[in-house]
Scaffold this motif. Structure first.
Motif, short mmCIF file in Angstrom:
data_model
loop_
_atom_site.label_atom_id
_atom_site.label_comp_id
_atom_site.label_asym_id
_atom_site.label_seq_id
_atom_site.Cartn_x
_atom_site.Cartn_y
_atom_site.Cartn_z
N LEU A 50 0.83 -1.20 0.00
CA LEU A 50 0.00 0.00 0.00
C LEU A 50 0.86 1.25 0.00
O LEU A 50 2.07 1.18 0.20
N GLU A 51 0.23 2.37 -0.19
CA GLU A 51 0.87 3.67 -0.12
C GLU A 51 0.51 4.32 1.21
O GLU A 51 -0.49 3.94 1.83
N PRO A 52 1.27 5.32 1.65
CA PRO A 52 1.01 5.91 2.97
C PRO A 52 -0.39 6.50 3.10
O PRO A 52 -1.01 6.41 4.17
N TRP A 53 -0.92 7.07 2.04
CA TRP A 53 -2.27 7.64 2.11
C TRP A 53 -3.32 6.55 2.28
O TRP A 53 -4.41 6.82 2.77
N ASP A 54 -2.99 5.31 1.92
CA ASP A 54 -3.93 4.21 2.08
C ASP A 54 -4.11 3.80 3.54
O ASP A 54 -5.11 3.18 3.89
N GLU A 70 -6.05 17.13 1.36
CA GLU A 70 -5.74 17.95 0.18
C GLU A 70 -4.36 17.65 -0.40
O GLU A 70 -4.02 18.17 -1.45
N TRP A 71 -3.56 16.85 0.30
CA TRP A 71 -2.21 16.57 -0.18
C TRP A 71 -2.26 15.72 -1.44
O TRP A 71 -3.09 14.82 -1.56
N PRO A 72 -1.33 15.97 -2.36
CA PRO A 72 -1.26 15.12 -3.55
C PRO A 72 -0.90 13.68 -3.17
O PRO A 72 -0.22 13.45 -2.18
N ARG A 73 -1.40 12.77 -3.97
CA ARG A 73 -1.13 11.35 -3.74
C ARG A 73 -0.37 10.81 -4.94
O ARG A 73 -0.98 10.42 -5.93
N ARG A 78 5.07 11.06 -1.63
CA ARG A 78 5.07 9.88 -0.75
C ARG A 78 5.84 10.13 0.55
O ARG A 78 5.39 9.79 1.63
N GLU A 79 7.01 10.73 0.45
CA GLU A 79 7.84 10.95 1.64
C GLU A 79 7.19 11.93 2.62
O GLU A 79 7.33 11.80 3.82
N ARG A 80 6.47 12.89 2.09
CA ARG A 80 5.74 13.83 2.97
C ARG A 80 4.72 13.08 3.81
O ARG A 80 4.56 13.35 5.00
N TRP A 81 4.01 12.16 3.21
CA TRP A 81 3.02 11.35 3.91
C TRP A 81 3.69 10.48 4.97
O TRP A 81 3.20 10.38 6.10
N ILE A 82 4.79 9.83 4.60
CA ILE A 82 5.50 8.96 5.54
C ILE A 82 6.00 9.76 6.73
O ILE A 82 5.87 9.32 7.89
N LYS A 83 6.54 10.92 6.48
CA LYS A 83 7.01 11.79 7.57
C LYS A 83 5.86 12.17 8.50
O LYS A 83 6.01 12.15 9.72
#
Length: 119
Positions: A50-54, A70-73, A78-83
């Motif tokens: 999966l991806e972090p947004w999932d 609102e963040w891009p997926r 990806r790294e922004r989400w993980i952080k």
């Protein structure tokens, strides 16, 4: 096998009860206290496929404050989400079971817990 839980979560408690009922050998990780690093989150995402947004709980207060909906997926974000997940572990969907075969599941149902046990 390891299960990431929040003890206040009914789905987490239910998953642990099922693991106990099945006699599973597992380790509990209270991920709000023992916060996963960015590398650990990447590893679990790879195992989940999966991806972090999932696995982000977008209804949490911290998610709303950050505006994650609102963040891009995509690969570039990806790294922004993980952080964000590492800095705000409440945003991580739960429970997550890492299975013995190297895979993982988001174990929100009895069926998902049994799937992890069968691996």
């Amino acid at each position: 096998m390891e299960i990431w839980i929040n003890p206040a979560c009914s789905k987490c408690r239910s998953a642990v009860q099922l693991l106990d009922a099945e006699g599973a050998d597992y380790t509990v990780r209270r991920y709000l206290e023992d916060v996963p690093s960015e590398d650990e989150i990447r590893g679990v995402l790879d195992r989940l496929g999966l991806e972090p947004w999932d696995i982000t709980r977008t209804q949490e207060a911290a998610a709303k404050e950050l505006g994650v909906k609102e963040w891009p997926r995509g690969a570039s974000s990806r790294e922004r989400w993980i952080k964000a997940l590492a800095e705000h572990p409440k945003l991580i969907q739960r429970p997550i079971i890492t299975a013995d075969d190297g895979t993982a599941v988001v174990a929100r149902t009895d069926e998902a817990v049994r799937d992890a046990l069968s691996r």
